[in-house]
Design a protein around this motif. Structure first.
Motif, short mmCIF file in Angstrom:
data_model
loop_
_atom_site.label_atom_id
_atom_site.label_comp_id
_atom_site.label_asym_id
_atom_site.label_seq_id
_atom_site.Cartn_x
_atom_site.Cartn_y
_atom_site.Cartn_z
N ILE A 91 0.88 -1.12 -0.05
CA ILE A 91 -0.02 -0.06 0.02
C ILE A 91 1.03 1.18 0.10
N GLN A 92 0.67 1.98 -1.21
CA GLN A 92 1.73 3.18 -1.22
C GLN A 92 1.03 4.48 -1.31
N ASP A 93 1.35 5.52 -0.97
CA ASP A 93 0.81 6.83 -1.07
C ASP A 93 1.81 7.76 -2.14
N SER A 94 1.13 8.62 -2.80
CA SER A 94 2.03 9.45 -3.66
C SER A 94 1.14 10.87 -3.63
N VAL A 95 2.00 11.79 -3.62
CA VAL A 95 1.30 13.13 -3.56
C VAL A 95 0.90 13.71 -5.02
N ILE A 96 0.01 13.99 -5.10
CA ILE A 96 -0.74 14.53 -6.40
C ILE A 96 -1.11 15.72 -6.55
N VAL A 109 -3.39 6.66 -3.30
CA VAL A 109 -3.11 5.54 -2.70
C VAL A 109 -3.22 4.50 -3.66
N TYR A 110 -2.01 3.79 -3.76
CA TYR A 110 -2.04 2.57 -4.50
C TYR A 110 -2.24 1.17 -3.74
N VAL A 111 -2.90 0.29 -3.98
CA VAL A 111 -2.98 -1.04 -3.34
C VAL A 111 -2.96 -2.04 -4.38
N ASN A 147 -9.74 9.61 5.42
CA ASN A 147 -9.70 9.73 4.09
C ASN A 147 -8.81 8.60 3.46
N ARG A 148 -7.55 8.37 4.16
CA ARG A 148 -6.81 7.55 3.51
C ARG A 148 -7.40 6.16 3.67
N SER A 149 -7.89 5.85 5.01
CA SER A 149 -8.46 4.62 5.43
C SER A 149 -9.38 4.43 4.09
N ASN A 150 -10.37 5.37 4.02
CA ASN A 150 -11.54 4.86 3.10
C ASN A 150 -10.95 4.92 1.41
N ALA A 151 -9.83 5.63 1.29
CA ALA A 151 -9.42 5.57 -0.12
C ALA A 151 -8.73 4.11 -0.33
N ILE A 152 -8.28 3.50 0.72
CA ILE A 152 -7.57 1.96 0.94
C ILE A 152 -8.67 1.27 0.32
N ILE A 153 -9.64 1.37 0.99
CA ILE A 153 -10.86 0.42 0.94
C ILE A 153 -11.58 0.47 -0.75
N GLU A 154 -11.58 1.69 -1.23
CA GLU A 154 -12.11 1.91 -2.38
C GLU A 154 -11.08 1.35 -3.48
N ALA A 155 -9.69 1.37 -3.23
CA ALA A 155 -8.89 0.77 -4.25
C ALA A 155 -8.94 -0.57 -4.10
N ALA A 156 -9.33 -1.30 -2.98
CA ALA A 156 -9.51 -2.64 -2.82
C ALA A 156 -10.61 -3.05 -3.69
N ARG A 157 -11.52 -2.13 -3.52
CA ARG A 157 -12.81 -2.69 -4.29
C ARG A 157 -12.53 -2.56 -5.90
N GLN A 158 -11.78 -1.68 -6.39
CA GLN A 158 -11.14 -1.87 -7.68
C GLN A 158 -10.79 -3.04 -8.03
N ASN A 159 -9.59 -3.39 -6.94
CA ASN A 159 -8.81 -4.69 -7.20
C ASN A 159 -10.03 -6.00 -7.36
N LEU A 160 -10.92 -5.88 -6.38
CA LEU A 160 -12.12 -6.81 -6.48
C LEU A 160 -12.71 -7.10 -7.72
N ASP A 161 -13.24 -5.79 -8.36
CA ASP A 161 -13.95 -5.63 -9.70
C ASP A 161 -13.07 -6.47 -10.85
N LYS A 162 -11.86 -6.11 -10.63
CA LYS A 162 -10.70 -6.61 -11.74
C LYS A 162 -10.70 -8.19 -11.53
N PHE A 163 -10.58 -8.49 -10.34
CA PHE A 163 -10.47 -9.99 -9.83
C PHE A 163 -11.68 -10.88 -10.48
N ILE A 164 -13.05 -10.17 -10.34
CA ILE A 164 -14.04 -10.88 -10.48
C ILE A 164 -14.11 -11.24 -12.23
N SER A 165 -13.84 -10.26 -12.85
CA SER A 165 -13.57 -10.34 -14.35
C SER A 165 -12.50 -11.22 -14.80
#
Length: 173
Positions: A91-96, A109-111, A147-165
């Motif tokens: 789990i990485q953070d980068s300034v944007i 945040v990248y997960v 905000n960071r904690s919620n962003a990590i969960i949303e990034a994980a949900r992206q991973n789950l969507d990709k995994f399902i496909s």
């Protein structure tokens, strides 16, 4: 008279499209994913030691996806049809974004998660990156943490969507 005719045409069009979709054999990816994982799934989590709280929340999101998206049940390891290994690699953070004084105000945040399971003697492993942006509060660090904690969960949900496909595509052929 026109309204009656248009509503009747609309009704016939809806019925025709429904019959077409059903008769052509369309099945969503979650159908194939459910087929691969079975009715009872055990989720084994490899915790990211730097983000233990978020790791547990990611497992909860995976359990929720198993129930709502795969239409399977989460079970004990002894009763499970399959074991889904979830390894939170990084789990990485980068300034944007920064303000005029150079302080970071927005982060991304990248997960990175690896999903592993077996299906009919074959071992499948999918590595997925996910990302999500969040705002930093210069006045309240607790807001930034939430905000960071919620962003990590949303990034994980992206991973789950990709995994399902990925799982649906891989086992359908």
């Amino acid at each position: 008279m026109k309204k009656y005719t248009l509503s009747r045409i609309f009704y016939i069009l809806i019925i025709t499209s429904h019959v077409y979709i059903v008769s052509c054999g369309y099945m969503p990816m979650s159908y194939y994913a459910n087929k691969a994982l079975g009715d009872k799934v055990y989720v084994q989590l490899q915790i990211n030691l730097e983000n233990t709280e978020e790791s547990v929340r990611i497992k909860d999101a995976v359990n929720e996806a198993i129930i709502s998206r795969f239409h399977s049940r989460v079970s004990n390891k002894d009763e499970a049809d399959s074991i889904l290994k979830v390894n939170i690699q990084n789990i990485q953070d980068s300034v944007i974004g920064t303000n005029a004084q150079g302080f970071a105000t927005f982060y991304r945040v990248y997960v990175y998660i690896i999903f592993e399971f077996e299906y009919k003697g074959k071992r499948f492993s999918f590595s997925n990156p996910g990302y999500y942006d969040y705002a930093a509060s210069l006045n309240n660090p607790i807001t930034t943490y939430n905000n960071r904690s919620n962003a990590i969960i949303e990034a994980a949900r992206q991973n789950l969507d990709k995994f399902i496909s990925q799982i649906g595509y891989s086992v359908s052929f």
